[in-house]
Scaffold this active site. Structure first.
Site, PDB file in Angstrom:
ATOM      1  CB  CYS A 118      -0.654   0.101   1.243  1.00  0.00           C
ATOM      2  SG  CYS A 118      -0.014   0.266   2.785  1.00  0.00           S
ATOM      3  CB  CYS A 154       0.481  -4.452   7.252  1.00  0.00           C
ATOM      4  SG  CYS A 154       0.414  -5.479   5.819  1.00  0.00           S
ATOM      5  N   GLY A 259     -15.781  11.156 -15.554  1.00  0.00           N
ATOM      6  CA  GLY A 259     -14.719  10.752 -14.880  1.00  0.00           C
ATOM      7  C   GLY A 259     -14.676   9.274 -14.839  1.00  0.00           C
ATOM      8  CG  ASP A 351     -24.265   8.909  -0.272  1.00  0.00           C
ATOM      9  OD1 ASP A 351     -25.222   8.255   0.445  1.00  0.00           O
ATOM     10  OD2 ASP A 351     -23.050   8.548  -0.376  1.00  0.00           O
ATOM     11  CG  PHE A 789      -2.663 -10.771   7.131  1.00  0.00           C
ATOM     12  CD1 PHE A 789      -2.000 -10.282   8.008  1.00  0.00           C
ATOM     13  CD2 PHE A 789      -3.111 -10.245   5.728  1.00  0.00           C
ATOM     14  CE1 PHE A 789      -1.391  -8.915   7.809  1.00  0.00           C
ATOM     15  CE2 PHE A 789      -2.705  -8.901   5.676  1.00  0.00           C
ATOM     16  CZ  PHE A 789      -1.815  -8.214   6.532  1.00  0.00           C
ATOM     17  NE  ARG A 903      -1.446 -10.506  12.699  1.00  0.00           N
ATOM     18  CZ  ARG A 903      -1.096  -9.212  12.369  1.00  0.00           C
ATOM     19  NH1 ARG A 903      -1.771  -8.573  11.541  1.00  0.00           N
ATOM     20  NH2 ARG A 903       0.089  -8.594  12.703  1.00  0.00           N
ATOM     21  CG  PHE A 905      -3.860 -21.284  13.527  1.00  0.00           C
ATOM     22  CD1 PHE A 905      -3.770 -21.443  12.096  1.00  0.00           C
ATOM     23  CD2 PHE A 905      -3.775 -22.361  13.887  1.00  0.00           C
ATOM     24  CE1 PHE A 905      -3.766 -22.575  11.285  1.00  0.00           C
ATOM     25  CE2 PHE A 905      -3.744 -23.624  13.396  1.00  0.00           C
ATOM     26  CZ  PHE A 905      -3.667 -23.851  12.058  1.00  0.00           C
ATOM     27  CB  ALA A1070       2.322 -20.874  13.985  1.00  0.00           C
ATOM     28  CD  GLU A1255      -0.665 -16.496  14.531  1.00  0.00           C
ATOM     29  OE1 GLU A1255      -1.817 -16.992  14.222  1.00  0.00           O
ATOM     30  OE2 GLU A1255       0.338 -17.240  14.848  1.00  0.00           O
TER      31      GLU A1255
HETATM   32  C1  LIG Z   1     -15.227   3.640  -5.489  1.00  0.00           C
HETATM   33  C2  LIG Z   1     -16.270   4.603  -5.753  1.00  0.00           C
HETATM   34  C3  LIG Z   1     -17.011   4.810  -4.502  1.00  0.00           C
HETATM   35  C4  LIG Z   1     -18.256   5.626  -4.733  1.00  0.00           C
HETATM   36  N1  LIG Z   1     -18.791   6.072  -3.677  1.00  0.00           N
HETATM   37  C5  LIG Z   1     -19.944   6.653  -3.765  1.00  0.00           C
HETATM   38  C6  LIG Z   1     -20.665   7.105  -2.560  1.00  0.00           C
HETATM   39  O1  LIG Z   1     -20.366   6.753  -1.467  1.00  0.00           O
HETATM   40  N2  LIG Z   1     -21.977   7.657  -2.690  1.00  0.00           N
HETATM   41  C7  LIG Z   1     -22.406   8.096  -3.876  1.00  0.00           C
HETATM   42  O2  LIG Z   1     -23.330   8.702  -3.842  1.00  0.00           O
HETATM   43  N3  LIG Z   1     -21.751   7.700  -5.075  1.00  0.00           N
HETATM   44  C8  LIG Z   1     -20.755   6.947  -4.995  1.00  0.00           C
HETATM   45  N4  LIG Z   1     -19.893   6.574  -6.192  1.00  0.00           N
HETATM   46  C9  LIG Z   1     -20.668   6.979  -7.354  1.00  0.00           C
HETATM   47  C10 LIG Z   1     -19.981   8.090  -8.145  1.00  0.00           C
HETATM   48  O3  LIG Z   1     -20.582   9.193  -7.506  1.00  0.00           O
HETATM   49  C11 LIG Z   1     -20.334   8.078  -9.466  1.00  0.00           C
HETATM   50  O4  LIG Z   1     -19.654   6.911 -10.151  1.00  0.00           O
HETATM   51  C12 LIG Z   1     -19.762   9.159 -10.268  1.00  0.00           C
HETATM   52  O5  LIG Z   1     -20.317  10.222  -9.553  1.00  0.00           O
HETATM   53  C13 LIG Z   1     -20.194   9.360 -11.873  1.00  0.00           C
HETATM   54  O6  LIG Z   1     -19.482  10.412 -12.346  1.00  0.00           O
HETATM   55  P1  LIG Z   1     -18.417  10.039 -13.729  1.00  0.00           P
HETATM   56  O7  LIG Z   1     -17.989  11.507 -13.982  1.00  0.00           O
HETATM   57  O8  LIG Z   1     -17.508   9.201 -13.168  1.00  0.00           O
HETATM   58  O9  LIG Z   1     -19.332   9.356 -14.585  1.00  0.00           O
HETATM   59  P2  LIG Z   1     -18.717   8.544 -15.735  1.00  0.00           P
HETATM   60  O10 LIG Z   1     -18.344   7.253 -15.306  1.00  0.00           O
HETATM   61  O11 LIG Z   1     -17.800   9.197 -16.799  1.00  0.00           O
HETATM   62  O12 LIG Z   1     -20.237   8.342 -16.446  1.00  0.00           O
HETATM   63  C14 LIG Z   1     -21.122   7.922 -16.027  1.00  0.00           C
HETATM   64  C15 LIG Z   1     -22.354   7.834 -17.220  1.00  0.00           C
HETATM   65  O13 LIG Z   1     -22.850   9.183 -17.075  1.00  0.00           O
HETATM   66  C16 LIG Z   1     -22.783   9.437 -18.709  1.00  0.00           C
HETATM   67  N5  LIG Z   1     -22.441  11.061 -18.499  1.00  0.00           N
HETATM   68  C17 LIG Z   1     -21.263  11.555 -17.625  1.00  0.00           C
HETATM   69  N6  LIG Z   1     -21.341  12.719 -17.920  1.00  0.00           N
HETATM   70  C18 LIG Z   1     -22.597  12.979 -18.404  1.00  0.00           C
HETATM   71  C19 LIG Z   1     -23.119  14.412 -18.751  1.00  0.00           C
HETATM   72  N7  LIG Z   1     -22.531  15.346 -18.555  1.00  0.00           N
HETATM   73  N8  LIG Z   1     -24.284  14.405 -19.529  1.00  0.00           N
HETATM   74  C20 LIG Z   1     -24.724  13.139 -19.659  1.00  0.00           C
HETATM   75  N9  LIG Z   1     -24.192  11.980 -19.530  1.00  0.00           N
HETATM   76  C21 LIG Z   1     -23.114  12.082 -18.915  1.00  0.00           C
HETATM   77  C22 LIG Z   1     -21.862   8.574 -19.171  1.00  0.00           C
HETATM   78  O14 LIG Z   1     -22.247   8.386 -20.634  1.00  0.00           O
HETATM   79  C23 LIG Z   1     -21.930   7.299 -18.400  1.00  0.00           C
HETATM   80  O15 LIG Z   1     -23.226   6.672 -18.977  1.00  0.00           O
HETATM   81  C24 LIG Z   1     -18.729   5.968  -5.918  1.00  0.00           C
HETATM   82  C25 LIG Z   1     -17.879   5.403  -7.064  1.00  0.00           C
HETATM   83  C26 LIG Z   1     -16.868   4.910  -6.818  1.00  0.00           C
HETATM   84  C27 LIG Z   1     -16.106   4.373  -8.214  1.00  0.00           C
HETATM   85  S1  FES Z   2      -0.966  -3.229   3.297  1.00  0.00           S
HETATM   86 FE1  FES Z   2      -0.013  -1.547   4.136  1.00  0.00          FE
HETATM   87  S2  FES Z   2       1.742  -2.196   4.602  1.00  0.00           S
HETATM   88 FE2  FES Z   2       0.820  -3.944   3.851  1.00  0.00          FE
END
Ligand SMILES: Cc1cc2nc3c(=O)[nH]c(=O)nc-3n(C[C@H](O)[C@H](O)[C@H](O)COP(=O)(O)OP(=O)(O)OC[C@H]3O[C@@H](n4cnc5c(N)ncnc54)[C@H](O)[C@@H]3O)c2cc1C
Ligand code: FES
Ligand code: FES
Length: 1322
Positions: A118, A154, A259, A351, A789, A903, A905, A1070, A1255
């Site tokens: 990490c 870890c 994104g 959210d 582990f 870890r 065991f 162990a 452990e």
């Molecule tokens: C690890 C992880 C954790 C997350 N945790 C949360 C969380 O705790 N709570 C929560 O609510 N969400 C969570 N999300 C969801 C996250 O908020 C959405 O995936 C993100 O906002 C999508 O935006 P993007 O720009 O990445 O979209 P993209 O992945 O780029 O696109 C997604 C879709 O939207 C379309 N699109 C993108 N932009 C536009 C636009 N301007 N107009 C029209 N269509 C468009 C694309 O064509 C595609 O179909 C999480 C996602 C990940 C990967």
């Molecule tokens: S996962 Fe952080 S040091 Fe092993």
């Protein structure tokens, strides 16, 4: 007509890269690209944006703000084409082991790395934070927030945070940015009587002006069009909406990407068929400003969640939005994810949508081709079928700053909340946006809106609840408590998605969040909610727990000593600079193939047919499927020989490897494996301990320990109590997934096998047997593991053998690297246990007899379930004496992946059963639990139930000492006082002792070998049987060698474990590997030292190489092989006697926690640990093991819950996003660890009088669990003995705090109004 460039231009670490159109898959992830280019410091831990091991810094020129922006990004989520015009900085670009960057140096030398997998991710996250604030160092809180998305399995995070905080502007010890961060840093106390820093660290000062600059050539980039290699559709990167129009007029079905955090989840067919249009750099979509009149916030579709969060922090009316954004995913995801992408996707459990709805947000859309624009309220967009039409783009989101009801002079309260399974970096269980406006005089509700996420698949508007609230008296607590909450719960229950997990908790949460909202709004409106001062003012305020502080106490060792010093891990700088090589980092071998695994989709079934035709017809796939019939040797393995390498007739669990394919690359191999069609005939399956007991499905072995006459004890006891305790499974979650490379050497059936294995010998032996060749043709190596582990002990020989079958069949090097989801499905976890106990107690609290019947869930094969059970039984005494005992254990045979070593065991499960029993007995007796335990604590020399003496027993001493140092008695009173004053927040404080017996299962495993060479330049090479997996084994062994030979530590080198050099190694595990391998190395070094003595003595002032050369000239052998063994039989179950441990490592912990009884959310305010590790070989490594094991124990006891879909037997929690290991936000806010010093050991006969430490501290994590149990007790409306199982998740805790809301939900359940879920805890 737009002009397109046809090559991708970006920089990596200051070096220009141009990728010509058509030369590769342009949609590949940046992480994969970097790794294919040899920049393997960027690690892949999850491939889904959760672990942040793949963090890089992405720099881009912000044309709106006219400045360069540096972002920490998860490169596994970033497509290659999005890099155009950007600068990528990887871990290799910021420093090297010889010239590390300050962040790399501090994390390394302040012990913030163990296995190191990490570490590059942590370093890059911190680096990006510093780069983004060149004029001012960050605060401690900002550092914690920034690292909340990085997972480490870890260290327990404490040393990483402490190291990082030496760069904080508000760090107590960082006065000029150059101190080491320790309280007693000699630099800070120069001129005073400070002890010199043990490691003599003189850290590089951080100087922002020395960093790589953003290449000016990248500031002005044009449109881009790129063809991808093979049949994948092209990608475009327009810079303006005109460019988008141009593309869409030719490709109507092109796909927008912003994104890429959600887009990548689309089907592969969709991903390759439709041209991708990356819109993340379009200026028109980046706007983020208040409208001219200041009435609304205008947010461009491609504004990231991080940018919006920053803006929301400056606008007081957007507090609800700010709170919501701050808890979405992790900082790296927020840096990439856009608001437009979020609304377009409507992620499950979003959210953001509930908050945008209650804020009356609107969306403006534009058609990509026609340019037609429209603006609709988000409400209509979502509900009235006026959402995104084909070809439409979300241009802007508008949030009004004056809500309609506010204008009329009404009082308005808006709030958002989120409850997830852990504090940070987690998806929602239930979140909400809520708004109410009331008449300031009558308190009548004028308008209300309650929107939830986490109930159905997307979001849910509680219309009935809102209608009921409308017109009601908001100050009428009776109405709220009964009618409103009940309606809300009913509505929530009716909204639940099909088969959603935790239905009861979700419904309770909906009502609880509404209740919290009501209390907070009353405070805001100045309404008396009738609950008095027991609701604190900050009850709902979204606050991070206060920044973590820590203390590590141990006596310094002599300046010249080697043994005992807090030397950093020998590979620390290689870890943090990304130079440490793990198996998947090894460069491709010529002609190498990737192995794809075909996994069972049934939990118990007969294989009727396998059709690989579609898979084998794919381009780049080797034309053969490897099945059981391709195994030339024996298709059977493991200690009990009861498991096939590849199944010949039947599968026994969902996720079992059925067959393998080989292909030119990993992605092709994966798709080919998925295309193999298998027909099954289902057979009955069993998953749980209860089912197995009911159906009497057990492995045949019955383990038993018996001493004294328990029945007589029960007959004469004043009281006899009975109960049971359960603990669940735990995923190892080593950060480096399992990986194997098998290289046929081309002659004599020789194979090089590189394996993520704690037991290279077992891999060698199993591969040889599977291939039907002698073991002397297989050379197995393990240089380092990215955590293990126990999870890389038993299973890897099977996986190595599958790769070897492919290598043998294709005659090509074959690499098998598990994806995280595969790793979690295929490999087994920690054993779940059920203990049914009965105990006889006297009036004065003395326990005189106990009987425990124990069942574990062993999965489908033996693996090591019997030794785990034996260790559990041998630990079932805990720290407490009783003259009679009878423990019986059975391993249940079920259809889950075979549970395996982890870890602890079995010992931690045994201790948990005892500690639960002690508390429940104390409660039944009406006695203080600490008093009951003190009365029954072993005394020196007493006999355990296995009839062995307890020696060098320091638990009673530590039991008293820690109570003094932690002011336990005073704090217990304070906790009681707090609980009287506080209604929905309760505190608990608990003390837990542990004794962990050290030995290993059988006599032939109590041995190790070493080979030590002294080279003529004075450098020393040490080989031993042990494998380095982060536990600091090589560091300790090198210290033992350096000390014995009288050479500097830097002269000693340990290349890793190899069956070629030392045969017949025992597995590393162990906790005993330093004892055994250290013993062998010490023996070899002592022999060499005495051989060299005649040459060193006459020339005391000469250097070591001179003596070595003199000895060599004199024909002295400068190599030594040594064998070390402990000649004993470690267990005697035949005579019902259990393990005869070599010694016990002991410790005591006190944890104080706070629980929100309405949600189950909690914080460990303070933890104190006192640990007896004998004479520590390396105090920094030992403290690292204590803290890391403790946090793994906390995870086991609280956040980590494995769930199975019992309708299919599939593991539901099969991703990092669904399985919650603790983050740095979960560690105690005040974390104090001390090593017991000054004890004379009479019996301890271990190397340098040390005790094993890997452990033993794990069980101390249960102090947080028992603290929470106390808090729940303080909250419960119904009293009586509390029964609580492990893990105590937020769900368990909330549901245990029975109150009016749980009563409503119980009623709904009784009435059959709560959907049932087939997703159950294992
Ligand atoms: C690890 C992880 C954790 C997350 N945790 C949360 C969380 O705790 N709570 C929560 O609510 N969400 C969570 N999300 C969801 C996250 O908020 C959405 O995936 C993100 O906002 C999508 O935006 P993007 O720009 O990445 O979209 P993209 O992945 O780029 O696109 C997604 C879709 O939207 C379309 N699109 C993108 N932009 C536009 C636009 N301007 N107009 C029209 N269509 C468009 C694309 O064509 C595609 O179909 C999480 C996602 C990940 C990967
Ligand atoms: S996962 Fe952080 S040091 Fe092993
Ligand atoms: S590998 Fe990218 S976040 Fe885990």
């Amino acid at each position: 007509m737009n002009k397109y460039r046809e090559s991708l231009l970006f920089y990596v670490n200051g070096e220009r890269r141009i990728i010509q159109s058509g030369s590769m898959d342009m949609a590949m992830s940046l992480a994969n690209y970097l790794r294919s280019e040899g920049l393997t410091g960027t690690k892949l831990g999850c491939n889904e944006g959760v672990c942040s091991a793949c963090t890089i810094m992405l720099s881009k020129f912000d044309t709106v703000e006219n400045k360069v922006e540096h972002l920490a990004i998860n490169s596994c989520l970033t497509p290659l084409y999005a890099l155009d015009g950007k600068h990528v900085t990887t871990i290799e670009g910021i420093g090297s082991p010889t010239y590390p960057h300050p962040v790399q140096e501090r994390i390394a030398l302040l012990h913030g790395t163990q296995c190191g997998f990490c570490s590059p991710g942590f370093s890059m996250s911190l680096y990006a934070l510093l780069r983004n604030n060149p004029h001012e160092l960050p605060t401690e809180a900002e550092i914690e927030e920034c690292l909340a998305g990085n997972l480490c399995r870890c260290t327990g995070y404490r040393p990483i945070l402490d190291a990082a905080k030496t760069l904080a502007r508000d760090n107590r010890w960082n006065q000029d940015g150059a101190g080491c961060g320790r309280v007693d840093c000699c630099k800070l106390k120069a001129g005073q009587d400070a002890a010199p820093c043990e490691t003599k660290n003189q850290f590089r000062r951080y100087d922002a002006s020395q960093e790589l600059i953003f290449p000016p050539a990248l500031q002005c980039m044009g449109h881009l069009r790129l063809a991808s290699a093979s049949s994948i559709a092209p990608v475009y990167r327009p810079m303006s909406m005109a460019g988008v129009q141009d593309i869409f007029s030719k490709h109507h079905h092109a796909a927008l990407v912003a994104g890429n955090t959600a887009f990548r989840l689309q089907s592969y067919a969709d991903l390759v068929r439709r041209p991708h249009v990356y819109i993340g750099d379009i200026v028109e979509l980046q706007e983020l400003h208040l409208s001219d009149e200041g009435h609304e916030l205008v947010i461009g579709g491609c504004v990231t969640l991080a940018q919006l969060l920053q803006k929301a922090q400056t606008i007081s009316r957007l507090g609800a939005l700010r709170d919501c954004l701050a808890r979405i995913g992790n900082p790296h995801v927020r840096n990439a994810a856009t608001v437009g992408g979020h609304i377009a996707t409507i992620p499950s459990s979003s959210d953001l949508i509930p908050v945008l709805l209650i804020l009356h947000a609107a969306v403006s859309l534009q058609h990509a081709v026609s340019g037609v624009q429209r603006t609709v309220s988000l409400d209509r967009y979502l509900h009235d079928g006026v959402g995104l039409a084909d070809g439409e783009i979300i241009m802007h989101i508008h949030i009004p700053l004056n809500l309609p009801s506010a204008a009329s002079g009404a009082l308005v309260f808006v709030h958002s909340q989120k409850q997830s399974m852990r504090k940070a970096n987690d998806s929602t269980i239930v979140s909400c946006g809520m708004r109410v406006s009331i008449d300031p005089v009558t308190f009548r509700v004028l308008d209300a809106s309650f929107v939830f996420a986490g109930l159905d698949r997307t979001y849910f508007v509680a219309q009935e609840t809102a209608s009921l609230a409308h017109g009601a008296d908001w100050s009428d607590s009776g109405f709220i408590n009964s009618t409103l909450l009940e309606t809300c719960a009913q509505e929530a229950a009716s909204a639940l998605a099909d088969n959603v997990d935790r239905p009861k908790y979700r419904v309770s949460l909906a009502a609880s969040l509404l209740y919290q909202f009501w209390m907070a709004s009353c405070k805001e409106f100045g309404i008396d909610h009738g609950l008095g001062p027991r609701i604190p003012d900050d009850y709902l305020a979204y606050t991070q727990p206060k920044s973590m502080i820590s203390e590590q106490a141990f006596a310094p060792v002599e300046e010249k000593a080697i043994i005992g010093k807090g030397e950093p891990h020998l590979s620390a700088l290689k870890h943090t600079t990304g130079q440490a090589v793990y198996i998947d980092d090894m460069p491709p071998v010529h002609g190498e193939l990737s192995v794809g695994l075909v996994l069972s989709t049934r939990s118990h079934a007969r294989i009727l047919s396998i059709d690989p035709s579609q898979a084998l017809g794919m381009e780049g796939v080797y034309p053969k499927l490897f099945t059981a019939s391709d195994i030339p040797g024996k298709n059977v393995w493991n200690l009990w020989q009861d498991e096939e390498i590849l199944p010949s007739k039947e599968v026994h669990f969902h996720g079992q490897i059925v067959a393998a394919v080989a292909a030119k690359d990993r992605e092709t191999a994966r798709r080919a494996a998925d295309a193999v069609v298998i027909e099954y005939e289902d057979l009955p399956a069993i998953y749980s301990i209860d089912q197995a007991i009911e159906q009497e499905s057990f492995f045949e072995e019955v383990s038993e320990i018996e001493c004294g006459d328990v029945e007589a004890a029960f007959a004469s006891a004043d009281y006899v109590f009975e109960g049971e305790a359960r603990c669940g499974a735990q995923e190892h979650l080593y950060m480096e997934p399992q990986a194997f490379l098998v290289v046929p050497k081309g002659e004599d059936d020789e194979y090089d096998v590189f394996a993520t294995s704690q037991s290279p010998h077992n891999c060698q032996a199993t591969v040889a047997k599977t291939l039907g060749i002698p073991a002397n043709r297989v050379y197995c190596r393990a240089k380092r593991l990215g955590g293990a582990f126990g999870g890389k002990d038993m299973p890897p020989p099977l996986f190595a053998s599958v790769a070897a079958v492919v290598a043998q069949g294709t005659r090509k090097p074959s690499r098998l690297v598990f994806r995280r989801d595969q790793d979690m499905r295929i490999t087994g976890q920690r054993h779940p246990f059920l203990g049914k106990w009965k105990v006889g107690v006297m009036q004065d609290g003395r326990i005189i007899g106990r009987r425990v019947e124990v069942f574990s869930n062993g999965g489908h094969s033996h693996d090591c379930s019997v030794p785990v059970m034996n260790n559990c039984l041998s630990s079932l005494d805990g720290c407490y004496y009783s003259p009679s005992a009878h423990f019986v254990g059975r391993v249940c045979k079920t259809n889950i992946a075979s549970t395996t070593a982890f870890r602890g065991f079995g010992a931690c499960q045994g201790e948990f059963i005892v500690e639960s029993m002690m508390r429940e007995v104390a409660e039944s007796l009406g006695m203080d639990a600490d008093l009951l335990r003190r009365i029954n604590l072993y005394k020196e020399g007493e006999l355990s139930p296995s009839s062995y003496h307890i020696h060098d027993w320091t638990v009673p001493q530590m039991f008293e000492e820690i109570q003094q140092s932690a002011e336990y008695a005073k704090r217990k009173v304070a906790v009681d006082e707090y609980n009287k004053q506080s209604m929905f927040r309760k505190r608990g404080i608990a003390l837990v002792p542990t004794k962990h017996g050290i030995t290993i299962g059988s006599r032939e495993m109590l041995e190790a070998a070493a080979l030590v060479h002294i080279h003529l330049d004075g450098s020393v090479m040490v080989h031993h049987h042990g494998v380095e997996m982060g536990q600091g084994l090589h560091t300790k062994i090198a210290m033992i060698a350096a000390d014995a030979l009288g050479v500097p530590l830097s002269s000693v080198y340990i290349p890793g474990s190899s069956t070629e050099v030392l045969a017949n190694s025992t597995p590393t595990g162990a906790s005993i590997s330093t004892d055994l391998n250290g013993g062998a190395v010490l023996k070899a070094c002592k022999a060499l030292a005495s051989r060299l003595q005649p040459y060193r003595e006459p020339m005391p002032n000469s250097d070591f190489p001179a003596a070595v050369r003199a000895a060599f000239t004199d024909q002295v052998d400068l190599s030594e092989r040594a064998f070390f063994n402990i000649d004993m039989i470690p267990e005697d179950f035949a005579n019902k006697r259990g393990f005869n441990y070599l010694y016990y490592t002991q410790g005591v912990a006190i944890a104080e926690v706070e629980l929100d009884t309405l949600t189950g959310a909690h914080t460990a305010h303070r933890v104190d640990i006192l640990m007896d590790v004998g004479r520590s070989l390396n105090k920094a490594v030992d403290i690292g093991q204590i803290e890391g094991a403790f946090m793994q124990g906390v995870g086991w006891c609280t956040t980590e819950e494995l769930m199975l879909d019992t309708s299919s037997g599939a593991l539901s929690t099969n991703r990092l996003g669904l399985y919650r290991v603790p983050t740095c936000m979960d560690i105690p806010r005040d974390f104090r660890v001390a090593i017991l010093e000054g004890v004379e050991y009479k019996h301890l006969n271990n190397i340098h009088s040390s005790r094993a430490v890997g452990e033993p501290p794990l069980f101390l994590g249960s102090s947080v669990f028992f603290g929470l149990r106390e808090a729940v007790k303080a909250a419960r409306a119904s009293h009586g003995t509390l029964h609580m199982d492990i893990p105590a998740t937020v769900e368990t805790l909330r549901m245990a705090c029975d109150d009016g809301i749980t009563t409503i939900v119980d009623k709904l359940e009784e009435q059959g109004k709560l959907a049932k879920s087939t997703i159950q805890r294992i």
